[in-house]
Design a protein around this motif. Sequence first.
Motif, short mmCIF file in Angstrom:
data_model
loop_
_atom_site.label_atom_id
_atom_site.label_comp_id
_atom_site.label_asym_id
_atom_site.label_seq_id
_atom_site.Cartn_x
_atom_site.Cartn_y
_atom_site.Cartn_z
N MET A 234 0.82 -1.20 0.00
CA MET A 234 0.00 0.00 0.00
C MET A 234 0.86 1.26 0.00
SD MET A 234 -3.19 -0.96 -0.18
CE MET A 234 -2.43 -2.05 -1.41
N LEU A 235 1.97 1.23 0.71
CA LEU A 235 2.88 2.38 0.71
C LEU A 235 3.49 2.58 -0.68
CD1 LEU A 235 4.60 1.83 4.17
CD2 LEU A 235 3.11 3.75 3.54
N LYS A 236 3.87 1.48 -1.32
CA LYS A 236 4.40 1.59 -2.68
C LYS A 236 3.34 2.13 -3.63
CE LYS A 236 6.20 -2.53 -3.52
NZ LYS A 236 6.96 -3.53 -4.32
N ALA A 237 2.10 1.69 -3.43
CA ALA A 237 1.02 2.17 -4.28
C ALA A 237 0.78 3.67 -4.11
CB ALA A 237 -0.27 1.41 -3.99
N ASN A 238 1.24 4.22 -2.98
CA ASN A 238 1.17 5.66 -2.74
C ASN A 238 2.50 6.34 -3.03
OD1 ASN A 238 -1.53 5.47 -1.88
ND2 ASN A 238 -0.89 4.94 0.20
N ALA A 239 3.42 5.59 -3.71
CA ALA A 239 4.74 6.11 -4.11
C ALA A 239 5.61 6.48 -2.90
CB ALA A 239 4.60 7.30 -5.05
N LYS A 240 5.36 5.85 -1.74
CA LYS A 240 6.18 6.08 -0.55
C LYS A 240 7.16 4.90 -0.42
CE LYS A 240 2.66 8.82 1.85
NZ LYS A 240 1.84 8.99 3.07
#
Length: 621
Positions: free
Chosen positions: A96-102
């Motif tokens: 989910m963090l990757k999906a938010n570019a974090k």
Amino acid sequence: MKKNKILLFLIVISFPLLAQNKYTKIADNLFERYEYVQAVKEYLLVNEKGKSDEYVYKQLGECYYNMFNTVESAKWYALAVKKDQDAETYFNYAQMLKANAKYEEANVQMKTFAIKAPTDQRAVDFNKNPDYLPALVDKDKLFDVKILDINSDKSDFGAILYNDVLYFASARNSGGKKYGWNDEAFLDIYQSDLKTDGNFSDPKPVSELNTRFHEGPVSITADGSTIYFSSESFNSNLYEKNNAKRLKFGQVHLFKAKKEDGKWTAITPMPFNDKKYSTSNPSIDKEGKILYFSSNMPGSIGGIDIWKVQVNNDGTYGIPKNLGDKINTAGDESFPFITDENVLYFASNGLTGFGGLDVFFVDLNKNDLPINVGKPVNTEKDDFALTYNSVKQLGYVSSNRSGEDHIYSSIPVCKGKIKVVVKSLKDGAVLMNSKVLILDENSNVIGTQVSNEKGEVVYDVDCEKIYIIEAFKDGYMTAKIPLAKIIGGSITVDVTIKPIDVVITEKEIILNPIYFDFNKSNITKQGAEELDKLVYVMSQNEALKVYVKSHSDSKGDDKYNLNLSDKRAKATVQYVISKGIDTSRISGKGFGETELKIDCKNKCTEEQNAINRRSEFLLVK
């Protein structure tokens, strides 16, 4: 539609619940029935009443994860991991963090996941290359992506083009019961005709295949006679009961139908379906002999894996086989598509990617590892269901990058190959260890290679561009060949280079005669080829300094001939300097007819006059 897209879910038919708990029991029952929209509401009520703990936070994170609401999911996971959680929670949080570019924050969670599950292949791959993102971002673009105008405001995905008809799954159906997973209508199969202008007609449901449950996506044999599609096990009365909770648990299963009189008939379930697992997302090869699909059947490595099964001539099927751990991971792999060239495209959230589902490909003709397709096909969101029609050269991919599952065109970036074979002009022998440059139309060097034992180098190039090939080898003349625009495919270019036949004595460098046209001082093509040999010799020995003596024939008066020969000397010197030789290393002068090679005066033949019109190259140092 997170796992709904992967078709991992169980379809649930429920009866009224008899007993409910005032805290999480209602939410838990909804979660267990995959009715995440309503489950979220109930868990939020628990939270508002001050009854939340790490379990509620995790459940909210899971609900939003399955609904692919990345921001809310990450928010609740962040609260959940303040106390120790299982490994998969940290992995999901990272996704989910990757999906938010974090990505930096995602790596922190992946490190915890790797500590908790060190033997998980996802953890092993992460530990090998935790800083993978820059290389993934810098990959060459393989496809151009553009959203289609046939999308609705609901989920549309899984598009595939057969002849001039596009089939896809859609929740645009406004009637009927809504699906509790995402509060949209159940999926139906739609079709739309490809028009001559490249646009599509208004989509229409494929009514003979659609039911009150989910249907789609589809795959059709090359002859158009058989369609394979996903539907629900309730349509074949395969499901499990939970009497205690008054529930029926169904699966997503594969079905096939035959085309008769323009309609799909004789719908039958696949014989390897089972009420204990799902089979979905079919892709039949061009021969109609191998069916690829996704399933969580026994033998799966992760949640959902890609499988294949033999289609026999008598209409029976072999035993499904897992594609193995080079393709399947502990995560989910789904949406297989097999090309006519036996290249498999599929979606994965277990292989290294940008976040969510990414599209990968692997050449099944080779023992290769899957390769991430890269941007712009893949994003931080879910990207999946890439298909390609090789006849029309049209492809499609699905993505929720806009917030909803939509269909995009995915047209391959035109690529070509230039194979250069370097040969000797003298005897046609191939020349290994030749330096071969490729330049753009502005003569900028964009690649340098050395030829192999076959005299070959191969360059991958873009279409619709002009290229120039240059070949060098010690002892040979440089050759330069401009090429026409590459329009795709492979071309072979034979480059023949001349051996440098130069004699060097203590006093001079002896070339073949450099002839000038009568009454002219410009360098001829033949003269340039010989002077290139001089340039090569001087470039190989920086200590050489040369003095050029140019001579004329005996025609005309002495003063005119002296002036003409001096022009020829200066033209020769300037040509050599223009090839990169420093001005301090070469000079020259004209001698007119004062030093005739053949002293024939006014009785010279034209051949003798040509011999007298010459240049000599004396060694100064």
